[in-house]
Design a protein around this motif. Structure first.
Motif, PDB file in Angstrom:
ATOM      1  N   ARG A 121       0.975  -1.070   0.039  1.00 28.48           N
ATOM      2  CA  ARG A 121      -0.221  -0.074   0.024  1.00 28.48           C
ATOM      3  C   ARG A 121       0.892   1.300  -0.007  1.00 28.48           C
ATOM      4  NH1 ARG A 121      -5.400  -0.827   0.829  1.00 28.48           N
ATOM      5  NH2 ARG A 121      -5.716  -2.810   1.605  1.00 28.48           N
ATOM      6  N   PHE A 122       0.334   2.277  -0.798  1.00 31.36           N
ATOM      7  CA  PHE A 122       1.322   3.496  -0.891  1.00 31.36           C
ATOM      8  C   PHE A 122       0.200   4.673  -0.911  1.00 31.36           C
ATOM      9  CE2 PHE A 122      -0.336   2.411  -5.107  1.00 31.36           C
ATOM     10  CZ  PHE A 122      -0.543   3.725  -5.649  1.00 31.36           C
ATOM     11  N   GLY A 123       0.830   5.817  -0.770  1.00 31.39           N
ATOM     12  CA  GLY A 123      -0.108   7.064  -0.837  1.00 31.39           C
ATOM     13  C   GLY A 123      -0.900   7.213   0.175  1.00 31.39           C
ATOM     14  N   TYR A 124      -1.986   7.538  -0.233  1.00 29.08           N
ATOM     15  CA  TYR A 124      -3.339   7.651   0.698  1.00 29.08           C
ATOM     16  C   TYR A 124      -4.006   6.496   1.557  1.00 29.08           C
ATOM     17  CZ  TYR A 124      -3.390  12.539  -0.995  1.00 29.08           C
ATOM     18  OH  TYR A 124      -3.149  13.763  -1.363  1.00 29.08           O
ATOM     19  N   ASP A 129       0.042   3.787   8.336  1.00 31.85           N
ATOM     20  CA  ASP A 129       0.894   2.639   8.225  1.00 31.85           C
ATOM     21  C   ASP A 129       2.190   3.596   8.737  1.00 31.85           C
ATOM     22  OD1 ASP A 129      -0.570   0.881   7.218  1.00 31.85           O
ATOM     23  OD2 ASP A 129       0.416   0.574   5.462  1.00 31.85           O
ATOM     24  N   ALA A 130       3.003   2.781   9.780  1.00 30.48           N
ATOM     25  CA  ALA A 130       4.091   3.119  10.490  1.00 30.48           C
ATOM     26  C   ALA A 130       5.151   3.693   9.347  1.00 30.48           C
ATOM     27  CB  ALA A 130       4.940   2.330  11.306  1.00 30.48           C
ATOM     28  N   GLU A 131       5.445   3.010   8.291  1.00 36.22           N
ATOM     29  CA  GLU A 131       6.208   3.387   7.073  1.00 36.22           C
ATOM     30  C   GLU A 131       5.454   4.400   6.022  1.00 36.22           C
ATOM     31  OE1 GLU A 131       8.452   0.464   5.367  1.00 36.22           O
ATOM     32  OE2 GLU A 131       9.368  -0.166   7.270  1.00 36.22           O
ATOM     33  N   GLY A 132       4.506   4.712   6.249  1.00 41.38           N
ATOM     34  CA  GLY A 132       3.730   5.585   5.068  1.00 41.38           C
ATOM     35  C   GLY A 132       3.840   6.998   5.658  1.00 41.38           C
ATOM     36  N   ARG A 133       3.565   8.078   4.871  1.00 45.89           N
ATOM     37  CA  ARG A 133       3.533   9.342   5.132  1.00 45.89           C
ATOM     38  C   ARG A 133       2.434   9.843   6.146  1.00 45.89           C
ATOM     39  NH1 ARG A 133       6.619  12.556   1.906  1.00 45.89           N
ATOM     40  NH2 ARG A 133       7.576  11.497  -0.055  1.00 45.89           N
ATOM     41  N   GLY A 134       2.412  10.756   7.083  1.00 43.20           N
ATOM     42  CA  GLY A 134       1.603  11.182   7.813  1.00 43.20           C
ATOM     43  C   GLY A 134       0.431  11.923   7.172  1.00 43.20           C
ATOM     44  N   ARG A 307       3.376  -1.993   7.816  1.00 46.69           N
ATOM     45  CA  ARG A 307       3.399  -1.562   6.173  1.00 46.69           C
ATOM     46  C   ARG A 307       2.126  -2.752   5.931  1.00 46.69           C
ATOM     47  NH1 ARG A 307       6.248   1.367   2.467  1.00 46.69           N
ATOM     48  NH2 ARG A 307       4.656   1.762   0.836  1.00 46.69           N
ATOM     49  N   SER A 308       0.889  -2.303   5.316  1.00 52.23           N
ATOM     50  CA  SER A 308       0.165  -2.930   4.786  1.00 52.23           C
ATOM     51  C   SER A 308       0.187  -3.476   3.357  1.00 52.23           C
ATOM     52  CB  SER A 308      -1.561  -2.670   5.101  1.00 52.23           C
ATOM     53  OG  SER A 308      -1.516  -1.007   4.790  1.00 52.23           O
ATOM     54  N   LEU A 309      -0.379  -4.363   2.867  1.00 48.82           N
ATOM     55  CA  LEU A 309      -0.047  -4.902   1.429  1.00 48.82           C
ATOM     56  C   LEU A 309      -1.509  -5.130   0.903  1.00 48.82           C
ATOM     57  CD1 LEU A 309       2.793  -5.737   2.573  1.00 48.82           C
ATOM     58  CD2 LEU A 309       2.822  -7.204   0.805  1.00 48.82           C
ATOM     59  N   TYR A 310      -1.418  -4.645  -0.688  1.00 46.09           N
ATOM     60  CA  TYR A 310      -2.911  -4.842  -1.238  1.00 46.09           C
ATOM     61  C   TYR A 310      -2.982  -6.351  -1.443  1.00 46.09           C
ATOM     62  CZ  TYR A 310      -2.610   0.152  -2.191  1.00 46.09           C
ATOM     63  OH  TYR A 310      -2.574   1.265  -2.411  1.00 46.09           O
ATOM     64  N   ILE A 311      -1.958  -7.376  -1.314  1.00 45.18           N
ATOM     65  CA  ILE A 311      -2.074  -8.721  -1.642  1.00 45.18           C
ATOM     66  C   ILE A 311      -1.309  -9.546  -0.592  1.00 45.18           C
ATOM     67  CG2 ILE A 311      -2.243  -8.583  -4.095  1.00 45.18           C
ATOM     68  CD1 ILE A 311       0.608  -9.492  -4.238  1.00 45.18           C
ATOM     69  N   ASP A 312      -1.886 -10.849  -0.157  1.00 45.50           N
ATOM     70  CA  ASP A 312      -1.332 -11.503   0.831  1.00 45.50           C
ATOM     71  C   ASP A 312      -0.087 -12.476   0.239  1.00 45.50           C
ATOM     72  OD1 ASP A 312      -0.659 -13.461   2.691  1.00 45.50           O
ATOM     73  OD2 ASP A 312      -2.910 -13.813   3.131  1.00 45.50           O
ATOM     74  N   PRO A 313       1.052 -12.209   0.536  1.00 43.27           N
ATOM     75  CA  PRO A 313       2.165 -12.774  -0.174  1.00 43.27           C
ATOM     76  C   PRO A 313       2.086 -14.393   0.305  1.00 43.27           C
ATOM     77  CG  PRO A 313       2.858 -11.401   1.732  1.00 43.27           C
ATOM     78  CD  PRO A 313       1.666 -11.054   1.441  1.00 43.27           C
ATOM     79  N   GLU A 314       1.319 -14.777   1.528  1.00 47.52           N
ATOM     80  CA  GLU A 314       1.382 -16.250   1.862  1.00 47.52           C
ATOM     81  C   GLU A 314       0.256 -17.014   0.964  1.00 47.52           C
ATOM     82  OE1 GLU A 314       1.248 -18.839   5.895  1.00 47.52           O
ATOM     83  OE2 GLU A 314       0.641 -16.876   5.838  1.00 47.52           O
ATOM     84  N   HIS A 315      -0.678 -16.111   0.599  1.00 51.23           N
ATOM     85  CA  HIS A 315      -1.921 -16.963  -0.206  1.00 51.23           C
ATOM     86  C   HIS A 315      -2.169 -16.719  -1.605  1.00 51.23           C
ATOM     87  CE1 HIS A 315      -2.728 -17.221   4.379  1.00 51.23           C
ATOM     88  NE2 HIS A 315      -2.871 -18.720   3.826  1.00 51.23           N
ATOM     89  N   ASP A 316      -1.740 -15.429  -1.867  1.00 51.66           N
ATOM     90  CA  ASP A 316      -2.137 -14.730  -3.146  1.00 51.66           C
ATOM     91  C   ASP A 316      -0.915 -15.047  -4.414  1.00 51.66           C
ATOM     92  OD1 ASP A 316      -4.649 -13.822  -2.294  1.00 51.66           O
ATOM     93  OD2 ASP A 316      -3.843 -11.923  -1.981  1.00 51.66           O
TER      94      ASP A 316
END
Length: 377
Positions: A121-124, A129-134, A307-316
């Protein structure tokens, strides 16, 4: 105080931009990046293609990281001049100069995001997320505003891009990055591999494993042990282990067995027989090359909390996802990789043009926007 400073800077930028707009214009496309201080392969491919197909146009590439606010301020002045006197501007990341002038720039602004495919996930969508912009920083800097068009590798994740950039879906255009052409061309792949083997003789005679970890703003608490486990799991009589770090990451293995000292201009993916990654979009590039991909998620619990992701690396993603380095090396030794399933995953996320190249599709879109803008003037 910060809000006042940014507002003053915004007014100053607008004044200078308006002033520069009265200077002589040039048939030119300007490409801007904060990803690196050197031109990316995508920008170079655009420049070369334009020089062949539209020789009356020039392409200016302006690549500079934001390592110093003072030097970058002077760089922004150069950006202003080129933007004000060109026909279109192409970005591969967030550029403050563009967003702070959103609504005032008179030429098309094309956001050609640097990542091939979709992962983090990025931007808005990453503001919390802790690694995203405020949220405050995004609002003050007008983040990702002012785009005429946003390029995407596949419409399969159009909702993710619309949310990440905070834009309407109508301005999203399906066009994989130009460097995709280099990855899918068998002749180029073979030529690049042979060149790397000649340049780095230690790569010959063994199978090459290229490790491509994603960029992390904070070093994981278990990284040292995980990397030690990876080195311990590799049979160096049969394999080379090559570190391909993110351009913004200077982290290195503390082990002489690992190959990590080579020119930044050399893409070691072309030498890869196997690729190990984690949460990086390099998994799409590796898939286009045809290398088996395995995911070493040694810090998944910690990373996913930041950091959240759009896809699940374990299952997708149809490959092995594990925190066990030995399991990955066993999978490599046993060729335990479903190439057909992975190829289908890549095809779903990277839509190649039915006719022509990815570079041609991007450049044609740029000139289409230039013509539309001229007709509206």
């Amino acid at each position: 105080m910060k809000r006042c400073i940014i507002k003053v800077a915004q007014v100053l930028l607008l004044f200078l931009y308006t002033l520069f707009c009265h200077l002589p214009h040039h048939r030119r496309i300007v490409c801007c990046s904060r990803e690196s201080d050197t031109p990316s392969a995508d920008f170079i491919l655009i420049k070369d293609f334009v020089s062949r197909t539209h020789p009356e146009y020039d392409v200016a590439i302006m690549s500079k990281t934001l390592d110093s606010p003072i030097t970058y301020a002077f760089h922004m002045l150069r950006q202003l001049y080129y933007i004000a006197t060109s026909n279109a501007v192409v970005l591969d990341t967030y550029i403050p100069t563009i967003s702070l002038l959103a609504g005032h720039i008179r030429i098309p602004v094309i956001q050609m995001w640097h990542a091939l495919g979709n992962m983090k996930r990025f931007g808005y969508t990453a503001l919390k997320d802790a690694e995203g912009r405020g949220t405050n920083a995004a609002e003050l800097l007008n983040m990702h505003r002012g785009y005429t068009s946003v390029l995407i590798s596949s419409m399969s994740f159009v909702d993710d891009y619309a949310a990440g950039f905070g834009i309407d879906k109508s301005i999203i255009y399906e066009a994989p990055l130009p460097r995709t052409d280099l990855l899918v061309d068998p002749r180029n792949r073979s030529m690049q591999r042979e060149r790397l083997l000649r340049k780095y003789p230690m790569l010959s005679g063994k199978r090459n494993i290229v490790y491509c970890p994603t960029f992390r703003k904070r070093t994981p608490s278990n990284q040292k042990r995980a990397w030690t486990d990876l080195v311990s799991a590799v049979d160096f009589d049969r394999y080379n282990l090559i570190l391909k770090a993110h351009p913004l990451d200077d982290t290195r293995f503390d082990d002489p067995h690992v190959i990590q000292d080579y020119s930044d201009k050399d893409n070691m993916l072309f030498a890869a027989d196997y690729v190990i990654s984690d949460y990086s979009t390099v998994i799409y590039e590796a898939g286009l090359i045809g290398a088996p991909v395995f995911l070493y998620g040694y810090d998944w619990a910690e990373y996913s909390s930041r950091r959240s992701l759009y896809i699940d690396p374990e299952h997708d993603i149809p490959t092995l996802f594990t925190d066990d380095a030995q399991a990955i090396m066993h999978a490599i030794a046993d060729d335990a990789f479903d190439a057909d399933a992975y190829a289908a995953f890549i095809a779903h996320n990277i839509t190649l043009p039915k006719h022509g190249t990815c570079t041609a599709r991007v450049v044609d879109h740029i000139f289409d926007l230039i013509r539309r803008n001229r007709n509206m003037a």
